[in-house]
Design an enzyme around this catalytic site. Structure first.
Site, PDB file in Angstrom:
ATOM      1  N   THR A   1      -3.543   6.155 -13.183  1.00 50.69           N
ATOM      2  CA  THR A   1      -2.222   5.845 -13.741  1.00 50.69           C
ATOM      3  C   THR A   1      -2.355   5.141 -15.084  1.00 50.69           C
ATOM      4  O   THR A   1      -1.619   5.446 -16.035  1.00 50.69           O
ATOM      5  CB  THR A   1      -1.426   4.951 -12.777  1.00 50.69           C
ATOM      6  OG1 THR A   1      -1.509   5.487 -11.466  1.00 50.69           O
ATOM      7  CG2 THR A   1       0.023   4.862 -13.183  1.00 50.69           C
TER       8      THR A   1
ATOM      9  N   TYR B   1      -5.871   5.442  -2.539  1.00 54.28           N
ATOM     10  CA  TYR B   1      -5.114   4.542  -3.413  1.00 54.28           C
ATOM     11  C   TYR B   1      -3.693   4.422  -2.879  1.00 54.28           C
ATOM     12  O   TYR B   1      -2.917   5.370  -2.955  1.00 54.28           O
ATOM     13  CB  TYR B   1      -5.136   5.085  -4.845  1.00 54.28           C
ATOM     14  CG  TYR B   1      -4.377   4.291  -5.883  1.00 54.28           C
ATOM     15  CD1 TYR B   1      -3.981   2.972  -5.668  1.00 54.28           C
ATOM     16  CD2 TYR B   1      -4.068   4.868  -7.111  1.00 54.28           C
ATOM     17  CE1 TYR B   1      -3.294   2.259  -6.637  1.00 54.28           C
ATOM     18  CE2 TYR B   1      -3.390   4.165  -8.094  1.00 54.28           C
ATOM     19  CZ  TYR B   1      -3.005   2.868  -7.855  1.00 54.28           C
ATOM     20  OH  TYR B   1      -2.318   2.172  -8.819  1.00 54.28           O
TER      21      TYR B   1
ATOM     22  N   LYS C   1      -8.133   1.482  -2.445  1.00 53.07           N
ATOM     23  CA  LYS C   1      -7.518   0.586  -3.417  1.00 53.07           C
ATOM     24  C   LYS C   1      -6.136   0.259  -2.862  1.00 53.07           C
ATOM     25  O   LYS C   1      -5.274   1.124  -2.784  1.00 53.07           O
ATOM     26  CB  LYS C   1      -7.413   1.252  -4.789  1.00 53.07           C
ATOM     27  CG  LYS C   1      -6.698   0.394  -5.833  1.00 53.07           C
ATOM     28  CD  LYS C   1      -6.508   1.141  -7.144  1.00 53.07           C
ATOM     29  CE  LYS C   1      -5.757   0.289  -8.158  1.00 53.07           C
ATOM     30  NZ  LYS C   1      -5.494   1.031  -9.431  1.00 53.07           N
TER      31      LYS C   1
ATOM     32  N   ILE D   1      -9.990  -2.972  -8.578  1.00 55.08           N
ATOM     33  CA  ILE D   1      -9.807  -1.907  -9.569  1.00 55.08           C
ATOM     34  C   ILE D   1      -8.712  -2.418 -10.497  1.00 55.08           C
ATOM     35  O   ILE D   1      -7.571  -2.582 -10.095  1.00 55.08           O
ATOM     36  CB  ILE D   1      -9.444  -0.571  -8.910  1.00 55.08           C
ATOM     37  CG1 ILE D   1     -10.572  -0.141  -7.963  1.00 55.08           C
ATOM     38  CG2 ILE D   1      -9.190   0.503  -9.969  1.00 55.08           C
ATOM     39  CD1 ILE D   1     -10.329   1.163  -7.223  1.00 55.08           C
TER      40      ILE D   1
END
Length: 291
Positions: free
Chosen positions: A46, A135, A163, A204
């Site tokens: 992103t 994620y 994540k 992250i």
């Protein structure tokens, strides 16, 4: 495979025509590895403006990053989407490009059930030999992957980590029951220290573009039991953690960090629509923050 504790979700540098600036991309990779001490880089996540990158641009970025990193850090390819077949296709291309791992975001907008989430990720995992980082970011996708679904996916042989951005509570639920070797990375800079306290392995990060070396020291201090030192570093870093997303009001990522990098001598360019560059007020706030 270990991706290390500090992973940077790398921005995608653009030139004045908003095309990928390969010269600056190379400089940025060197800077993130050598100065900010990143153990791995996420390319086309992103923060890298993946929604506006074409598949060809993504694959070219994967290849370029692998070649430029030259084994100095791991390259994790962002290949997630809300179309399972498309994610499978892009994941296979990333594997061919030499990526070390895959980051897969939960499908956005179509809001699948927990069973749909499980089947989506299992289908992609079955199509690659690369280690996968799930994620979960419900604030962006509109769907929360529960701890139970994450733990179910953690049983798959190449699902290596998650994540997690939902909450420290959900992190705790995952870590209480995670299989040996499964790692949890915090996905929100502002709660990195609380996440480490419940067992997160690392982060992250976006802020690691700017204060990565400090963040590396924070993680090291906490891991070595120097909790007061870790808290002191966290308190020093916290204005940057928050300021890159609220400058002084909420601003979409990566607008602020791209401007901050430019101030640091890395002209990573603007952002593609529908994002717009920092306003004068936002730019002044970021200049103040870095000063």
């Amino acid at each position: 495979m270990s991706f290390g504790r500090l992973i940077t979700a790398m921005v995608t540098p653009f030139n004045e025509q908003l095309e990928i600036d390969w010269e600056v991309a190379g400089r940025l990779i060197d800077y993130l590895i050598e100065e900010q001490q990143s153990d791995s880089l996420v390319v086309s996540g992103t923060t890298g403006e993946s929604p506006t990158l074409t598949d060809d641009e993504k694959v070219a970025l994967f290849r370029f990053a692998v070649e430029k990193a030259a084994g100095r850090c791991k390259i994790i390819a962002g290949t997630g989407s809300n179309d399972t077949a498309h994610s499978v296709h892009l994941t296979k291309l990333a594997e061919q490009a030499g990526a070390d791992g895959i980051l897969l975001v939960t499908p956005y907008y179509n809001k699948p059930s927990q069973e749909g989430l499980y089947q989506h990720f299992k289908h992609i995992a079955d199509a690659t030999s690369l280690p996968i980082i799930l994620y979960n970011v419900p604030g962006r996708t509109g769907v929360n992957m529960t701890a139970a679904t994450t733990l179910r996916l953690a049983q798959l042989p190449n699902v290596a980590a998650v994540k997690e951005c939902a909450s420290v509570e959900q992190m705790t639920e995952i870590l209480m029951n995670a299989p040996a070797g499964f790692k949890l990375y915090c996905g929100d800079d502002a709660i990195m220290l609380p996440s480490l306290s419940v067992g997160a392995y690392g982060i992250i990060s976006v802020a690691s573009h700017i204060i990565g070396a400090d963040m590396k020291q924070l993680i090291k201090a906490y891991a070595e039991g120097e909790t007061v030192e870790a808290a002191n570093i966290n308190n020093r870093c916290y204005p940057v953690f928050k300021g890159l997303f609220h400058c002084p009001h909420p601003v979409p990522n990566p607008v602020a960090v791209k401007y901050a990098l430019t101030l640091r001598g890395l002209p990573v360019g603007g952002v593609r629509l529908p994002l717009v560059p920092a306003t004068e007020d936002e730019a002044a706030f970021i200049r103040n923050l870095l000063d």
